[in-house]
Scaffold this motif. Structure first.
Motif, PDB file in Angstrom:
ATOM      1  N   LEU A  44      -3.763  -4.899  -6.688  1.00  0.00           N
ATOM      2  CA  LEU A  44      -4.944  -4.543  -5.680  1.00  0.00           C
ATOM      3  C   LEU A  44      -4.515  -3.959  -4.623  1.00  0.00           C
ATOM      4  O   LEU A  44      -5.248  -3.333  -4.047  1.00  0.00           O
ATOM      5  N   GLU A  45      -3.390  -4.357  -4.119  1.00  0.00           N
ATOM      6  CA  GLU A  45      -2.742  -3.957  -2.776  1.00  0.00           C
ATOM      7  C   GLU A  45      -2.371  -2.536  -2.837  1.00  0.00           C
ATOM      8  O   GLU A  45      -2.500  -1.674  -2.015  1.00  0.00           O
ATOM      9  N   ILE A  46      -1.709  -2.168  -3.987  1.00  0.00           N
ATOM     10  CA  ILE A  46      -1.296  -0.837  -4.416  1.00  0.00           C
ATOM     11  C   ILE A  46      -2.247   0.064  -4.573  1.00  0.00           C
ATOM     12  O   ILE A  46      -2.292   1.076  -3.965  1.00  0.00           O
ATOM     13  N   LEU A  47      -3.472  -0.293  -5.069  1.00  0.00           N
ATOM     14  CA  LEU A  47      -4.763   0.683  -5.327  1.00  0.00           C
ATOM     15  C   LEU A  47      -5.046   0.663  -3.846  1.00  0.00           C
ATOM     16  O   LEU A  47      -5.520   2.001  -3.600  1.00  0.00           O
ATOM     17  N   ALA A  48      -5.438  -0.126  -3.055  1.00  0.00           N
ATOM     18  CA  ALA A  48      -5.925   0.055  -1.784  1.00  0.00           C
ATOM     19  C   ALA A  48      -5.121   0.554  -0.811  1.00  0.00           C
ATOM     20  O   ALA A  48      -5.566   1.594  -0.237  1.00  0.00           O
ATOM     21  N   GLU A  49      -3.975   0.801  -1.062  1.00  0.00           N
ATOM     22  CA  GLU A  49      -2.991   1.461  -0.204  1.00  0.00           C
ATOM     23  C   GLU A  49      -3.336   3.011  -0.516  1.00  0.00           C
ATOM     24  O   GLU A  49      -3.199   3.803   0.254  1.00  0.00           O
ATOM     25  N   ILE A  50      -3.348   3.245  -1.810  1.00  0.00           N
ATOM     26  CA  ILE A  50      -3.373   4.695  -2.271  1.00  0.00           C
ATOM     27  C   ILE A  50      -4.597   5.256  -1.694  1.00  0.00           C
ATOM     28  O   ILE A  50      -4.856   6.402  -1.286  1.00  0.00           O
TER      29      ILE A  50
ATOM     30  N   LEU B 180       8.336   2.960 -12.534  1.00  0.00           N
ATOM     31  CA  LEU B 180       6.757   2.712 -12.017  1.00  0.00           C
ATOM     32  C   LEU B 180       6.963   1.450 -11.056  1.00  0.00           C
ATOM     33  O   LEU B 180       6.229   1.488 -10.139  1.00  0.00           O
ATOM     34  N   ALA B 181       7.570   0.356 -11.525  1.00  0.00           N
ATOM     35  CA  ALA B 181       7.494  -0.907 -10.890  1.00  0.00           C
ATOM     36  C   ALA B 181       8.181  -0.374  -9.420  1.00  0.00           C
ATOM     37  O   ALA B 181       7.454  -0.920  -8.342  1.00  0.00           O
ATOM     38  N   CYS B 182       9.190   0.063  -9.271  1.00  0.00           N
ATOM     39  CA  CYS B 182       9.866   0.503  -8.049  1.00  0.00           C
ATOM     40  C   CYS B 182       8.938   1.534  -7.253  1.00  0.00           C
ATOM     41  O   CYS B 182       8.665   1.439  -5.914  1.00  0.00           O
ATOM     42  N   PHE B 183       8.481   2.290  -8.010  1.00  0.00           N
ATOM     43  CA  PHE B 183       7.322   3.350  -7.165  1.00  0.00           C
ATOM     44  C   PHE B 183       6.281   2.626  -6.539  1.00  0.00           C
ATOM     45  O   PHE B 183       5.912   2.837  -5.485  1.00  0.00           O
ATOM     46  N   MET B 184       5.624   1.681  -7.362  1.00  0.00           N
ATOM     47  CA  MET B 184       4.499   0.837  -6.723  1.00  0.00           C
ATOM     48  C   MET B 184       4.605   0.009  -5.638  1.00  0.00           C
ATOM     49  O   MET B 184       4.158  -0.072  -4.514  1.00  0.00           O
ATOM     50  N   LEU B 185       6.022  -0.470  -5.727  1.00  0.00           N
ATOM     51  CA  LEU B 185       6.555  -1.421  -4.528  1.00  0.00           C
ATOM     52  C   LEU B 185       6.513  -0.419  -3.136  1.00  0.00           C
ATOM     53  O   LEU B 185       6.320  -0.956  -2.169  1.00  0.00           O
ATOM     54  N   LYS B 186       7.219   0.554  -3.667  1.00  0.00           N
ATOM     55  CA  LYS B 186       7.414   1.558  -2.316  1.00  0.00           C
ATOM     56  C   LYS B 186       6.314   1.808  -1.545  1.00  0.00           C
ATOM     57  O   LYS B 186       6.108   2.399  -0.569  1.00  0.00           O
ATOM     58  N   LEU B 187       4.948   1.728  -2.352  1.00  0.00           N
ATOM     59  CA  LEU B 187       3.903   2.250  -1.700  1.00  0.00           C
ATOM     60  C   LEU B 187       3.261   0.902  -0.743  1.00  0.00           C
ATOM     61  O   LEU B 187       2.314   1.090  -0.038  1.00  0.00           O
ATOM     62  N   LEU B 188       3.933  -0.242  -1.065  1.00  0.00           N
ATOM     63  CA  LEU B 188       3.318  -1.343   0.032  1.00  0.00           C
ATOM     64  C   LEU B 188       4.025  -1.161   1.388  1.00  0.00           C
ATOM     65  O   LEU B 188       5.182  -1.070   1.391  1.00  0.00           O
TER      66      LEU B 188
END
Length: 377
Positions: free
Chosen positions: A140-146, A55-63
């Motif tokens: 916060l940035e991850i949620l905003a990107e989604i 999950l950590a890697c997945f979230m980072l790849k959203l940024l």
């Protein structure tokens, strides 16, 4: 089906198709072998993988900063030292150097210790895993990107509320399980749960006796896909369903004295999931325990319900029950006993009742409050 959220002066839509689009875009990036020459690197350990680093890697790849990053899986510290960000390996938590491990002795960071500005003295028991560390730093940035993938910009209030919602209903569980924290401190569980997300990720690892195991990097990509899809679903559910319900409940609570001067009765003008929101909003407004009844419209029967508010969300004990003389009585007999027109029913336990009209439902709530005060006196 698309859900609609109104906030600010406009409308925002996020659908299941949006969630699929998020994953498809991520999958295309993850499978693209033509990486830029100087692309960033996300480091994590190789060997058996777990839910938290997937999950950590997945979230980072959203940024944006890590969208095109290569994922380097190794336990060689020299190789990891060359990575721009490292998760779940290295025995170091150092946000300034972007090192996010939680296995070192003395690590006791919680969401509240890392993000006291958002946790507000809650979430101070469960230690963070690598997923929790990345979420606390970049959530916060991850949620905003989604959300912005739907070409909408969420307000700061929505993002901060979603941050807590997604942690409580998704990330915290992974933190607890990865750190081996039991759900309760005493006794043995009566049954085991083997279908949770962590278990499903674990089963993607090669079995010990597989003579021709699938490539480990391919399996890790599958793990990222699995946890990523569920993470996005929770975020979209929070944006589409949880936040609109919270706004409805908050408005109902704030206008409670327009229903009755006592402030003990709220009316939901739009029926929605309300109990969990009620307790947090009561705490926010510093009116804990003030509300006793919730009235809402039953669209299927075009009638009204009066529900007694429990002392806790899943409790069968209510702050005030419906009148004891009405319990288990229905229809005309109930109307006679209560001396209120158009009564439909009162549950045998007194936690819920019904009336054909809003006025009748309100009258049932008021009479029950009066009876409870008499019994108390």
């Amino acid at each position: 089906m698309e859900s609609l959220l109104k906030f600010g002066h406009g409308f925002s839509k996020l659908s299941l198709n949006t969630g699929r689009g998020i994953w498809q875009g991520f999958n295309a990036m993850a499978s693209n072998n033509k990486s830029p020459k100087f692309s960033k690197k996300i480091g994590t350990h190789n060997g058996m993988f777990h839910c938290d680093e997937a999950l950590a890697c997945f979230m980072l790849k959203l940024l944006p900063d890590y969208r095109d990053a290569d994922i380097i899986r190794s336990r060689d510290l020299k190789i990891l030292e060359d990575c721009d960000i490292v998760v779940d390996v290295g025995a170091t938590f150092d946000p300034k150097r972007h090192r996010y491990d939680h296995h070192q002795r003395g690590f006791n960071e919680t969401l509240n210790s890392v993000r006291p500005d958002l946790a507000q003295n809650k979430f101070n028991i469960i230690r963070l895993s690598s997923a929790g560390l990345i979420y606390s730093q970049f959530g916060l940035e991850i949620l905003a990107e989604i959300i912005k993938l739907n070409k909408k910009i969420p307000t700061p209030d929505i993002l901060e509320a979603l941050f807590i919602y997604v942690y409580e209903y998704f990330v915290e569980e992974l933190d607890a399980m990865d750190n081996g924290i039991p759900m309760y401190s005493e006794g043995q569980p009566r049954y085991k749960i083997n279908t949770h997300l962590g278990a499903r990720v674990h089963r993607l690892n090669p079995s010990w006796n597989d003579p021709n195991p699938e490539d480990e990097e391919v399996l890790f990509q599958k793990a990222m896909k699995l946890v990523g899809q569920e993470f996005v679903e929770v975020v979209l559910d929070g944006f589409n369903v949880w936040w609109p319900a919270r706004e409805i409940v908050k408005k109902s609570i704030e206008s409670r004295k327009e229903v009755h001067k006592s402030g003990q009765i709220m009316v939901l003008n739009d029926r929605c999931s309300w109990k969990n929101h009620l307790y947090s909003i009561e705490e926010e407004l510093k009116i804990e325990g003030e509300l006793k009844f919730c009235l809402f419209h039953d669209e299927n029967s075009d009638t009204w319900r009066i529900q007694a508010i429990p002392i806790q969300p899943n409790s069968f004990v209510c702050r005030v029950f419906l009148h004891k003389n009405w319990r288990g009585v229905r229809d005309e007999e109930l109307s006679k006993v209560a001396n209120i027109k158009d009564c439909i029913f009162c549950h045998a336990s007194g936690f819920i009742g019904g009336n054909k009209t809003k006025e009748g439902a309100l009258d049932m709530a008021l009479r029950s409050l009066q009876a409870a005060q008499i019994d108390k006196d």
